[in-house]
Motif scaffolding. Structure first.
Motif, mmCIF file in Angstrom:
data_model
loop_
_atom_site.group_PDB
_atom_site.id
_atom_site.type_symbol
_atom_site.label_atom_id
_atom_site.label_comp_id
_atom_site.label_asym_id
_atom_site.label_seq_id
_atom_site.Cartn_x
_atom_site.Cartn_y
_atom_site.Cartn_z
ATOM 1 N N ASN A 3 39.120 47.922 55.926
ATOM 2 C CA ASN A 3 39.739 47.676 54.628
ATOM 3 C C ASN A 3 39.247 46.333 54.050
ATOM 4 O O ASN A 3 38.954 46.246 52.855
ATOM 5 C CB ASN A 3 41.260 47.696 54.775
ATOM 6 N N ILE A 6 35.667 46.691 52.731
ATOM 7 C CA ILE A 6 35.641 47.401 51.436
ATOM 8 C C ILE A 6 36.077 46.465 50.321
ATOM 9 O O ILE A 6 35.474 46.434 49.243
ATOM 10 C CB ILE A 6 36.505 48.675 51.496
ATOM 11 N N GLN A 7 37.117 45.655 50.559
ATOM 12 C CA GLN A 7 37.575 44.683 49.551
ATOM 13 C C GLN A 7 36.469 43.666 49.254
ATOM 14 O O GLN A 7 36.242 43.310 48.099
ATOM 15 C CB GLN A 7 38.837 43.974 50.029
ATOM 16 N N LEU A 9 33.226 44.138 49.519
ATOM 17 C CA LEU A 9 32.193 44.814 48.737
ATOM 18 C C LEU A 9 32.619 45.001 47.279
ATOM 19 O O LEU A 9 31.820 44.820 46.355
ATOM 20 C CB LEU A 9 31.842 46.167 49.363
ATOM 21 N N VAL A 10 33.897 45.344 47.049
ATOM 22 C CA VAL A 10 34.401 45.540 45.684
ATOM 23 C C VAL A 10 34.352 44.217 44.912
ATOM 24 O O VAL A 10 33.891 44.165 43.766
ATOM 25 C CB VAL A 10 35.829 46.138 45.703
ATOM 26 N N VAL A 11 34.824 43.141 45.533
ATOM 27 C CA VAL A 11 34.808 41.828 44.865
ATOM 28 C C VAL A 11 33.367 41.400 44.594
ATOM 29 O O VAL A 11 33.047 40.891 43.516
ATOM 30 C CB VAL A 11 35.565 40.780 45.708
ATOM 31 N N ALA A 13 30.718 43.352 44.158
ATOM 32 C CA ALA A 13 30.177 44.195 43.087
ATOM 33 C C ALA A 13 30.710 43.758 41.735
ATOM 34 O O ALA A 13 29.975 43.735 40.736
ATOM 35 C CB ALA A 13 30.504 45.652 43.359
ATOM 36 N N MET A 14 31.998 43.378 41.671
ATOM 37 C CA MET A 14 32.573 42.911 40.407
ATOM 38 C C MET A 14 31.922 41.602 39.970
ATOM 39 O O MET A 14 31.605 41.423 38.787
ATOM 40 C CB MET A 14 34.083 42.732 40.545
ATOM 41 N N SER A 17 28.491 42.369 38.630
ATOM 42 C CA SER A 17 28.518 43.075 37.346
ATOM 43 C C SER A 17 28.933 42.150 36.211
ATOM 44 O O SER A 17 28.492 42.311 35.076
ATOM 45 C CB SER A 17 29.433 44.296 37.426
#
Length: 167
Positions: A3, A6-7, A9-11, A13-14, A17
Motif C-alpha cells: 500500500n 502504491i501511494q 508511485l501515485v504521489v 506520478a502527480m 504531471s
C-alpha cells in the motif's frame, strides 16, 4: 508495505504531471539593454571581487603591470551600429591621480562598442607614480562609473568599478 509503495508511485506520478503545467523558461534576455563593467583577468595573479550587494566591482593591481583594461559589456541584443557610452571618474572616491598613477589610452570619458559586438575595453597605462616610501599594501583607488547614453542605461548592480593601484 504494498500500500505504501502504491501511494509513493501515485504521489510521484502527480508531481511529475504537475511540472508539465509550467511554462518553459526563456533563456533569452528580453529586457531593455544595459551596460555593465565586467572583471575578467585571465592569466594574471590578481584578486577580483564582485560584490553585488553594494554595486561594487573591484580589482587590485601592482603598478609594475604597466597596462590594464576594464571590460564594458552590453547586456542585450547586439546593435548594427557602433555604440558610444559615457563614463566618469569619481574624483571624490579616487586617490589615484591622472598622469601620475595612470593615463587613459583612448578618449577619456567614453568607450565605443563596435557594431555587431557586445563589449569594449577602457584601456589605460599604469604609471610608476607611487613613491617607494609608501607601503606596498596601500591602495590608490581609481573609481569609474558608467553613465551610458540616451538609449542604453548602466546596470545598477555593475555600473561602478574600482581599480586599486599598489606600488
Amino acid at each position: 508495505m504494498k500500500n505504501k509503495f502504491i501511494q509513493f508511485l501515485v504521489v510521484g506520478a502527480m508531481a511529475l504531471s504537475l511540472t508539465s503545467c509550467f511554462e518553459n523558461p526563456s533563456w533569452t534576455y528580453d529586457m531593455a539593454p544595459v551596460v555593465e563593467f565586467k572583471n575578467p583577468r585571465t592569466g594574471f595573479a590578481t584578486q577580483p571581487t564582485n560584490n553585488v550587494s553594494n554595486g561594487a566591482a573591484q580589482r587590485t593591481i601592482r603598478q609594475l603591470l604597466k597596462r590594464d583594461s576594464i571590460l564594458v559589456q552590453l547586456v542585450g541584443a547586439q546593435r548594427p551600429e557602433a555604440t558610444t557610452l559615457g563614463y566618469v571618474i569619481d574624483a571624490a572616491k579616487s586617490t589615484a591621480v591622472e598622469n601620475i598613477n595612470y593615463r587613459i589610452l583612448e578618449s577619456k570619458g567614453s568607450v565605443t562598442i563596435p557594431a555587431n559586438s557586445s563589449s569594449a575595453y577602457i584601456k589605460f597605462e599604469i604609471l610608476e607614480g607611487i613613491p617607494t616610501t609608501v607601503a606596498a599594501t596601500q591602495n590608490f583607488p581609481l573609481v569609474l562609473t558608467l553613465t551610458g547614453n540616451d538609449q542604453i542605461k548602466p546596470s545598477e548592480n555593475y555600473k561602478t568599478f574600482t581599480l586599486n593601484i599598489r606600488r
